[in-house]
Design a protein around this motif. Structure first.
Motif, PDB file in Angstrom:
ATOM      1  N   ASP A   1       0.854  -1.193   0.000  1.00  0.00           N
ATOM      2  CA  ASP A   1       0.000   0.000   0.000  1.00  0.00           C
ATOM      3  C   ASP A   1       0.884   1.236   0.000  1.00  0.00           C
ATOM      4  O   ASP A   1       1.777   1.368   0.843  1.00  0.00           O
ATOM      5  CB  ASP A   1      -0.914   0.001   1.221  1.00  0.00           C
ATOM      6  CG  ASP A   1      -2.014  -1.031   1.114  1.00  0.00           C
ATOM      7  OD1 ASP A   1      -3.103  -0.680   0.651  1.00  0.00           O
ATOM      8  OD2 ASP A   1      -1.780  -2.194   1.486  1.00  0.00           O
TER       9      ASP A   1
ATOM     10  N   TRP B   1      -0.462  10.435  -9.353  1.00  0.00           N
ATOM     11  CA  TRP B   1      -0.830   9.024  -9.472  1.00  0.00           C
ATOM     12  C   TRP B   1       0.208   8.262 -10.302  1.00  0.00           C
ATOM     13  O   TRP B   1       0.607   7.152  -9.945  1.00  0.00           O
ATOM     14  CB  TRP B   1      -2.204   8.877 -10.129  1.00  0.00           C
ATOM     15  CG  TRP B   1      -3.387   9.086  -9.225  1.00  0.00           C
ATOM     16  CD1 TRP B   1      -4.375  10.009  -9.354  1.00  0.00           C
ATOM     17  CD2 TRP B   1      -3.724   8.330  -8.050  1.00  0.00           C
ATOM     18  NE1 TRP B   1      -5.291   9.882  -8.340  1.00  0.00           N
ATOM     19  CE2 TRP B   1      -4.922   8.853  -7.530  1.00  0.00           C
ATOM     20  CE3 TRP B   1      -3.124   7.269  -7.388  1.00  0.00           C
ATOM     21  CZ2 TRP B   1      -5.538   8.358  -6.390  1.00  0.00           C
ATOM     22  CZ3 TRP B   1      -3.740   6.767  -6.245  1.00  0.00           C
ATOM     23  CH2 TRP B   1      -4.921   7.304  -5.760  1.00  0.00           C
TER      24      TRP B   1
ATOM     25  N   GLU C   1       2.417   5.028  -9.089  1.00  0.00           N
ATOM     26  CA  GLU C   1       2.287   3.762  -9.807  1.00  0.00           C
ATOM     27  C   GLU C   1       3.618   3.329 -10.428  1.00  0.00           C
ATOM     28  O   GLU C   1       3.940   2.134 -10.446  1.00  0.00           O
ATOM     29  CB  GLU C   1       1.195   3.875 -10.869  1.00  0.00           C
ATOM     30  CG  GLU C   1      -0.202   3.967 -10.266  1.00  0.00           C
ATOM     31  CD  GLU C   1      -1.293   4.146 -11.307  1.00  0.00           C
ATOM     32  OE1 GLU C   1      -0.953   4.363 -12.492  1.00  0.00           O
ATOM     33  OE2 GLU C   1      -2.488   4.077 -10.935  1.00  0.00           O
TER      34      GLU C   1
ATOM     35  N   PHE D   1      -3.332  -2.570  -9.997  1.00  0.00           N
ATOM     36  CA  PHE D   1      -3.461  -1.414  -9.118  1.00  0.00           C
ATOM     37  C   PHE D   1      -4.929  -1.162  -8.776  1.00  0.00           C
ATOM     38  O   PHE D   1      -5.817  -1.358  -9.609  1.00  0.00           O
ATOM     39  CB  PHE D   1      -2.893  -0.155  -9.778  1.00  0.00           C
ATOM     40  CG  PHE D   1      -1.412  -0.205 -10.045  1.00  0.00           C
ATOM     41  CD1 PHE D   1      -0.554  -0.801  -9.140  1.00  0.00           C
ATOM     42  CD2 PHE D   1      -0.886   0.363 -11.192  1.00  0.00           C
ATOM     43  CE1 PHE D   1       0.814  -0.843  -9.378  1.00  0.00           C
ATOM     44  CE2 PHE D   1       0.475   0.333 -11.442  1.00  0.00           C
ATOM     45  CZ  PHE D   1       1.332  -0.273 -10.533  1.00  0.00           C
TER      46      PHE D   1
ATOM     47  N   ARG E   1      -7.024   2.122  -6.881  1.00  0.00           N
ATOM     48  CA  ARG E   1      -6.866   3.472  -6.340  1.00  0.00           C
ATOM     49  C   ARG E   1      -7.973   3.827  -5.351  1.00  0.00           C
ATOM     50  O   ARG E   1      -9.139   3.475  -5.551  1.00  0.00           O
ATOM     51  CB  ARG E   1      -6.890   4.505  -7.473  1.00  0.00           C
ATOM     52  CG  ARG E   1      -5.692   4.530  -8.390  1.00  0.00           C
ATOM     53  CD  ARG E   1      -5.903   5.633  -9.421  1.00  0.00           C
ATOM     54  NE  ARG E   1      -4.807   5.744 -10.382  1.00  0.00           N
ATOM     55  CZ  ARG E   1      -4.773   6.648 -11.347  1.00  0.00           C
ATOM     56  NH1 ARG E   1      -5.795   7.494 -11.491  1.00  0.00           N
ATOM     57  NH2 ARG E   1      -3.747   6.690 -12.185  1.00  0.00           N
ATOM     58  N   TYR E   2      -7.580   4.578  -4.314  1.00  0.00           N
ATOM     59  CA  TYR E   2      -8.526   5.123  -3.342  1.00  0.00           C
ATOM     60  C   TYR E   2      -8.069   6.531  -2.975  1.00  0.00           C
ATOM     61  O   TYR E   2      -6.890   6.884  -3.135  1.00  0.00           O
ATOM     62  CB  TYR E   2      -8.568   4.283  -2.063  1.00  0.00           C
ATOM     63  CG  TYR E   2      -8.883   2.825  -2.274  1.00  0.00           C
ATOM     64  CD1 TYR E   2     -10.192   2.354  -2.203  1.00  0.00           C
ATOM     65  CD2 TYR E   2      -7.866   1.912  -2.540  1.00  0.00           C
ATOM     66  CE1 TYR E   2     -10.476   1.010  -2.401  1.00  0.00           C
ATOM     67  CE2 TYR E   2      -8.141   0.567  -2.744  1.00  0.00           C
ATOM     68  CZ  TYR E   2      -9.447   0.122  -2.666  1.00  0.00           C
ATOM     69  OH  TYR E   2      -9.723  -1.203  -2.866  1.00  0.00           O
TER      70      TYR E   2
ATOM     71  N   SER F   1      -9.136   4.512 -12.245  1.00  0.00           N
ATOM     72  CA  SER F   1      -7.749   4.561 -12.685  1.00  0.00           C
ATOM     73  C   SER F   1      -7.643   5.469 -13.912  1.00  0.00           C
ATOM     74  O   SER F   1      -8.650   5.976 -14.413  1.00  0.00           O
ATOM     75  CB  SER F   1      -7.248   3.156 -13.014  1.00  0.00           C
ATOM     76  OG  SER F   1      -8.079   2.564 -13.995  1.00  0.00           O
TER      77      SER F   1
ATOM     78  N   LEU G   1      -3.787  10.244  -1.104  1.00  0.00           N
ATOM     79  CA  LEU G   1      -3.923   9.318  -2.226  1.00  0.00           C
ATOM     80  C   LEU G   1      -3.453   7.953  -1.753  1.00  0.00           C
ATOM     81  O   LEU G   1      -2.419   7.838  -1.090  1.00  0.00           O
ATOM     82  CB  LEU G   1      -3.063   9.775  -3.407  1.00  0.00           C
ATOM     83  CG  LEU G   1      -3.239  11.221  -3.875  1.00  0.00           C
ATOM     84  CD1 LEU G   1      -2.288  11.504  -5.040  1.00  0.00           C
ATOM     85  CD2 LEU G   1      -4.677  11.497  -4.277  1.00  0.00           C
ATOM     86  N   HIS G   2      -4.197   6.920  -2.094  1.00  0.00           N
ATOM     87  CA  HIS G   2      -3.890   5.569  -1.611  1.00  0.00           C
ATOM     88  C   HIS G   2      -3.914   4.607  -2.800  1.00  0.00           C
ATOM     89  O   HIS G   2      -4.961   4.366  -3.397  1.00  0.00           O
ATOM     90  CB  HIS G   2      -4.915   5.144  -0.558  1.00  0.00           C
ATOM     91  CG  HIS G   2      -4.685   3.778   0.019  1.00  0.00           C
ATOM     92  ND1 HIS G   2      -5.422   3.275   1.084  1.00  0.00           N
ATOM     93  CD2 HIS G   2      -3.796   2.800  -0.286  1.00  0.00           C
ATOM     94  CE1 HIS G   2      -5.002   2.062   1.368  1.00  0.00           C
ATOM     95  NE2 HIS G   2      -4.028   1.749   0.550  1.00  0.00           N
ATOM     96  N   LEU G   3      -2.755   4.075  -3.124  1.00  0.00           N
ATOM     97  CA  LEU G   3      -2.655   3.068  -4.178  1.00  0.00           C
ATOM     98  C   LEU G   3      -2.372   1.709  -3.546  1.00  0.00           C
ATOM     99  O   LEU G   3      -1.404   1.555  -2.794  1.00  0.00           O
ATOM    100  CB  LEU G   3      -1.526   3.413  -5.154  1.00  0.00           C
ATOM    101  CG  LEU G   3      -1.320   2.378  -6.274  1.00  0.00           C
ATOM    102  CD1 LEU G   3      -2.413   2.505  -7.325  1.00  0.00           C
ATOM    103  CD2 LEU G   3       0.063   2.534  -6.913  1.00  0.00           C
TER     104      LEU G   3
END
Length: 680
Positions: free
Chosen positions: A486, A507, A511, A530, A532-533, A551, A588-590
């Protein structure tokens, strides 16, 4: 062949699955403090061809034990000038607000070992004051004199720009190669100075211990001709390589428990149940988590040692949302100062264990109570059981105090334990606005199947699933995991004023970094996925709601959809929404997955009739019913899709399922027990 081992407080479990989808299990006693020996013991006990192991996955309680027992290494902190007391200041939102004698948790690093360095960035990550390297040299010399073994580096606003932290770590390694050193940007890139600093310190505190343990385990696997790819279970429900775990052991803080939660989600998908309450009862603790629409909930708002009177210690690392209480099979029954019966949190553990083990235990436990009233059979224990000593312990410690029979006292122990577990189940369901009738309870661990039918009925859950090999289900869950990392980056921006080009670049940078990390671990690009959140809130709020987002590059339509989704999720979580209030992104949470090939499970078809599985009929003591002659079945012989009416007991190695008069169960085509609890 894929093999998973899980270290619990009492037992170490092993599960393996071969290329044909056939699986087997083994169980041995945990061997503190040399936990790696228990892992090798259970592998030997399984009689596997170790050269055939291609993938080895491991879950351990080593990190959480080192933290809660304060058995890490002597650690020093280097931080921005003026900020060394952030650990003492902590947060003002203490849990026991009106306690005038309240004491804040004692920091893991004493004040004398917190050294300040002249440097400063602003909130944008721009350098205001250059790094004074002479301060670092002086700090290192002081730490050497004080025999410090690990150093944590945490500077203000380094989550935006880690330039000074990188320079500091590089200089420390030049000056002192032997010391373990970690910077905050390597552990978390989220804001909140206290939480970020504390997380970095705790990572440094356990890093040498984790590295030593993983190295020993890896060497012993090689000595036994195991040339496998080795992974560690993380707290976020995925796995990481041994090398990654040695660097960031704090990601393993709930390593073992979360595997069962993830396994419950996988099992739910297999049997067509998307809404799951996962419930794990081991020898020392009971743990539960809620899975909605197949999604395991992950949060970075995690604490250790937090309770109604203690603020605990925050850890800003992704952890599956889990509630854990000190109630398990080894939980000790005792009388408090007010004369009331309590069960847990103290446990008899693996040694000396319950009285029934005959290894020197004298305090009655939940296991002893279940044994005395007939739910457990003395024949199924690894040790010779002295029932007179079991009775004596319950009688002298509990029954005599309340002037009741030993049977009533034993049942009282079980009822108190069930009450504690029920409160935990309510915390993750009813008290968060979920209707338990819309969920299926998946119960596992050594004690899950024994307590779940009664708890499910009281909670209002209609069906309970007891997985095949439920005592080692957490290890089974590890076999079904992918590599996972994460990446969370604080990025505070109003949605109304969002720069679409800038956020796209953010982003893409996250990534690209994730892709490079997974490729370095040998994961093919085609297997990297991936999700995304964003963490969002209304302007003026303190805490956030996690929102799934699309995405690719965003346009204004995407922004509108994201805001609408936030309103929807905010209302679901907090019962209200503020449509006219501005919204903002906080982080941002990937979530990046490295997909691995997993074996397909074979169906288990058993022919015959229910009477073929009957082992015996024995008296069992039930609440309000007294002693009832109860049919006891062998789980492995239960024919597929044949109904068993309660009251009944189903036995397997290391676990027992108890159903009551108005309940029934059957074994499905995968070998799971499906219980109808009688709830309408």
């Amino acid at each position: 062949m894929r093999v998973a081992t899980d270290i619990g407080g009492t037992f170490t479990d092993l599960v393996y699955i071969n290329e044909e989808g056939e699986f087997g299990v083994a169980k041995s006693h945990t061997t503190p403090p040399n936990f790696d020996e228990g892992v090798i013991d259970v592998i030997r006990k399984s009689e596997l061809n170790q050269e055939a192991i291609s993938t080895f996955i491991h879950g351990t309680t080593l990190i959480i034990n080192a933290l809660t027992e304060k058995k890490g290494v002597k650690t020093g902190l280097i931080t921005t000038k003026g900020f060394r007391d952030v650990l003492e200041i902590a947060r003002g939102n203490r849990p026991d607000l009106f306690n005038t004698r309240y004491k804040k948790p004692k920091p893991f690093v004493e004040r004398a070992l917190r050294r300040e360095v002249e440097e400063r960035l602003n909130y944008k990550g721009e350098v205001i004051t250059p790094l004074n390297k002479d301060d670092i040299v002086r700090a290192v010399k002081y730490f050497q004199k004080e025999n410090v073994e690990a150093i944590a580096v945490a500077y203000l606003h380094s989550y935006v720009n880690p330039i000074h932290e990188k320079e500091t770590v590089s200089l420390i390694r030049e000056l002192w190669q032997e010391v373990s050193v970690i910077a905050s940007y390597e552990t978390t890139k989220e804001w909140r100075e206290y939480e970020r600093t504390n997380t970095t310190i705790l990572n440094a505190y356990v890093q040498p211990i984790a590295a030593s343990y993983i190295n020993r385990l890896e060497n012993k696997l090689k000595e036994n001709q195991t040339q496998s790819q080795n992974y560690i279970m993380q707290s976020n429900g995925g796995t990481s390589t041994f090398d990654k775990a040695k660097k960031l052991p704090i990601s393993m803080v709930e390593s073992g428990p979360v595997a069962g939660i993830f396994g419950a989600a996988v099992l739910g998908e297999l049997i067509g149940e998307k809404n799951i309450i996962a419930f794990d009862i081991g020898g020392t603790t009971a743990k539960c988590s809620l899975i909605e629409n197949g999604e395991v909930k992950v949060s970075t708002d995690y604490f250790i040692e937090r309770n109604s009177v203690n603020a605990g210690y925050p850890i800003k690392t992704p952890v599956v949302d889990i509630v854990e209480i000190g109630n398990g099979g080894g939980s000790i029954a005792w009388i408090d100062d007010a004369g009331a019966l309590k069960v847990g949190p103290k446990s008899a553990g693996a040694l000396p264990g319950p009285v029934a083990y005959g290894q020197g235990g004298t305090d009655p436990t939940t296991t002893d109570a279940n044994l005395y009233i007939g739910r457990l059979s003395a024949r199924n224990f690894d040790y010779p059981v002295d029932m007179k000593k079991v009775k004596q312990a319950i009688e002298e410690r509990i029954a005599n105090h309340f002037n009741m029979s030993v049977e009533e006292a034993a049942l009282g122990i079980i009822r108190i334990a069930n009450s504690n577990m029920l409160n935990a189940l309510k915390l993750i369901s009813i008290r968060k606005g979920y209707n338990p009738r819309e969920f299926t309870l998946v119960a596992f661990g050594g004690g899950g199947s024994m307590h779940a039918p009664a708890l499910a009925k009281e909670l209002g859950v209609k069906n309970v699933v007891i997985p095949l090999a439920s005592p080692v289900f957490s290890a089974w869950g590890m076999l079904m995991t992918d590599l996972r990392q994460d990446y969370i980056q604080t990025y505070i921006n109003l949605l109304d004023d969002i720069d679409l080009e800038e956020i796209s670049r953010k982003w893409e940078a996250i990534e690209t970094n994730a892709m490079a990390e997974f490729k370095a671990q040998g994961v093919d690009q085609s297997n990297i996925v991936f999700a995304r959140y964003v963490d969002m809130r209304y302007v003026g709020q303190e805490h956030t709601v996690k929102v799934p987002v699309p995405s690719g590059r965003w346009d204004q339509k995407d922004i509108t959809k994201i805001v609408n989704k936030f309103h929807e999720l905010h209302e679901k979580n907090y019962t209200f929404k503020l449509l006219d209030t501005k919204t903002e992104i906080v982080s941002l949470h990937l979530t990046a997955f490295g997909k691995v090939e997993k074996p397909k499970l074979k169906k288990v078809e058993v022919n015959g009739n229910v009477d073929d599985a009957l082992k015996e009929i024995r008296p069992v003591f039930y609440e309000e019913k007294g002693w009832i002659d109860t049919k006891v079945y062998n789980r492995s012989n239960l024919p597929t899709n044949n109904l068993v009416a309660g009251p009944a007991i189903v036995e397997e190695k290391s676990a027992v399922t108890v159903i009551y008069e108005d309940q029934s169960l059957y074994a499905d085509s995968y070998g799971n027990l499906i219980i109808n609890t009688g709830v309408q």
